[in-house]
Design an enzyme around this catalytic site. Structure first.
Site, mmCIF file in Angstrom:
data_model
loop_
_atom_site.group_PDB
_atom_site.id
_atom_site.type_symbol
_atom_site.label_atom_id
_atom_site.label_comp_id
_atom_site.label_asym_id
_atom_site.label_seq_id
_atom_site.Cartn_x
_atom_site.Cartn_y
_atom_site.Cartn_z
ATOM 1 C CG ASP A 96 -0.287 -0.257 2.692
ATOM 2 O OD1 ASP A 96 1.140 0.040 2.514
ATOM 3 O OD2 ASP A 96 -0.842 -0.691 3.602
ATOM 4 C CD GLU A 118 0.803 -7.117 3.036
ATOM 5 O OE1 GLU A 118 1.455 -7.700 3.819
ATOM 6 O OE2 GLU A 118 0.616 -5.897 2.842
ATOM 7 C CD GLU A 132 0.421 4.122 5.178
ATOM 8 O OE1 GLU A 132 1.442 4.613 5.188
ATOM 9 O OE2 GLU A 132 -0.620 4.571 5.548
ATOM 10 C CG HIS A 213 7.077 2.699 11.418
ATOM 11 N ND1 HIS A 213 6.451 1.167 11.788
ATOM 12 C CD2 HIS A 213 6.679 2.702 9.983
ATOM 13 C CE1 HIS A 213 6.130 0.894 10.999
ATOM 14 N NE2 HIS A 213 6.023 1.478 9.802
ATOM 15 N NE ARG A 215 3.622 10.894 6.943
ATOM 16 C CZ ARG A 215 4.875 11.521 6.833
ATOM 17 N NH1 ARG A 215 5.125 12.722 7.396
ATOM 18 N NH2 ARG A 215 5.733 10.984 5.828
ATOM 19 C CG HIS A 246 10.884 6.735 12.018
ATOM 20 N ND1 HIS A 246 11.267 7.708 11.220
ATOM 21 C CD2 HIS A 246 9.987 5.977 11.000
ATOM 22 C CE1 HIS A 246 10.870 7.866 9.992
ATOM 23 N NE2 HIS A 246 10.007 6.590 9.912
#
Length: 383
Positions: A96, A118, A132, A213, A215, A246
């Site tokens: 994604d 996937e 995503e 990690h 956003r 990160h």
């Protein structure tokens, strides 16, 4: 017949690697690995443990703003060029990411069949994960073949009107990847992890692995997660915490400010994949917002607290291998305490994402779509 595999991030590369190896062993299909450049250096690092290197790198202008529009504007002309140059029979995109969306769009415009590895994962909330979820749904509208990791993912696609003959349930290739790396049992390359492993063994302690990690986790949500980590350490004197942070300076500074100097907490750079697999095997508990780790940890029976309010990987929760806890400090700490005390136990049901044969099943589906097959495959079909 060439099959192009496109990767721009580490998770994409890890999940494409087993498929590349399976295609490379095929007598009629040849993999071409292309690095989009979305995350420079990370794709190469992910492919290396599998003995793979990219066959081509896209010539994408350096990013100035770091925004999605800028990335797509750079990717599309470069993707159009590489697809025209190689003229593959199909393009495989994974998951994604922005690379995935741009690759699917460029191939669709050229009439090249898009294979979505996937496929079918859904939260039905375009804001979580963002962006995503939107990218994954858009790729589903363009794909010619959907390689769904589970029956649930296939059902999601069928509910959206995707024809059954365009869906193959394969399992997730990340299980192939994690099993291959785990079988090598390589010693830790990261010095901090190696030292931590020695300390845990000598003191009879337990490891809690933490990653955050995404956003949407940055800022206040991460602050609440870090407060929970502090509570876990304070309440469990036999626990050591490993937090591969990160690389974004804003995130790393926040993690260091909350956990730096705290006894029994080790903050490191992101781990190379063999080291991450080693940490997952060693861990008694994992706290993460990572999709990949939700899929990998059940291979080792390691319970997972998912630091998200929703997950598109519902199978791991339904199987009793993971718990959705969001970023509520008390909920994270309380659930961790129950798991560490043994009052809450993960189900020992194996990995809901497969047994490590996803790449073989994916190749069989690609064979069928392209109308080719290995002699062995054709013989088996005839018999």
């Amino acid at each position: 017949m060439d099959v192009m595999l496109l990767a721009g991030t580490r998770p994409e590369a890890l999940k494409l690697a087993p498929l590349a190896l399976a295609l490379d062993a095929h007598p009629a299909l040849r993999p071409i690995l292309v690095h989009s450049g979305q995350h420079a250096g990370m794709v190469e690092q992910a492919l290396a443990p599998f003995g793979l290197v990219a066959d081509a790198w896209l010539d994408v202008p350096p990013r100035v703003t770091g925004g999605q529009a800028e990335l797509v504007a750079g990717l599309l002309p470069a993707l159009d060029d590489v697809l025209r140059r190689f003229s593959p029979a199909a393009l495989v995109v994974q998951g994604d990411t922005t690379t995935t969306l741009a690759g699917a769009l460029a191939a669709f415009w050229l009439g090249i069949p898009v294979v979505h590895l996937e496929a079918g994962l859904r939260t039905h909330d375009l804001t979580a994960p963002f962006p995503e979820e939107g990218a994954r749904q858009m790729v589903s509208r363009l794909a010619a073949l959907h390689l769904a990791p589970t029956l649930g993912a296939a059902a999601e696609l069928r509910a959206e009107g995707v024809a059954r003959q365009r869906i193959a349930v394969t399992g997730n290739t990340v299980v192939d990847a994690v099993l291959e790396i785990a079988a090598r049992d390589l010693p830790a390359r990261d010095t901090a992890l190696a030292l931590l492993e020695m300390e845990i063994a000598e003191a009879g302690e337990r490891l809690v692995l933490v990653t955050s990690h995404r956003r949407e986790s940055w800022g206040e949500p991460l602050e609440r997660t870090l407060a929970a980590v502090q509570l876990i350490v304070a309440e469990h004197p036999d626990v050591q915490v490993l937090f591969p942070a990160h690389p974004n300076p804003q995130v790393r500074d926040q993690v260091e400010a909350a956990l730096g100097g705290l006894p029994r907490v080790t903050v490191t750079d992101p781990l190379e994949y063999p080291d991450l697999v080693r940490a997952l095997r060693l861990a008694s508990l994992v706290l993460t917002d990572s999709g990949g780790i939700q899929e990998e940890a059940p291979t080792f029976g390691t319970p997972v607290l998912v630091l998200r309010d929703v997950t598109e990987r519902v199978e791991v929760v339904e199987a009793g291998c993971a718990w959705l806890v969001g970023t509520d400090t008390e909920r994270i700490a309380d659930t961790a305490a129950r798991l560490l005390s043994g009052s809450l136990q993960p189900a020992q049901v194996g990995n809901p994402y497969g047994e490590g044969n996803a790449a073989v099943l994916a190749v069989a589906a690609i064979e069928e779509m392209l109308g080719v097959g290995s002699p062995a495959h054709k013989h088996a079909a005839a018999s």
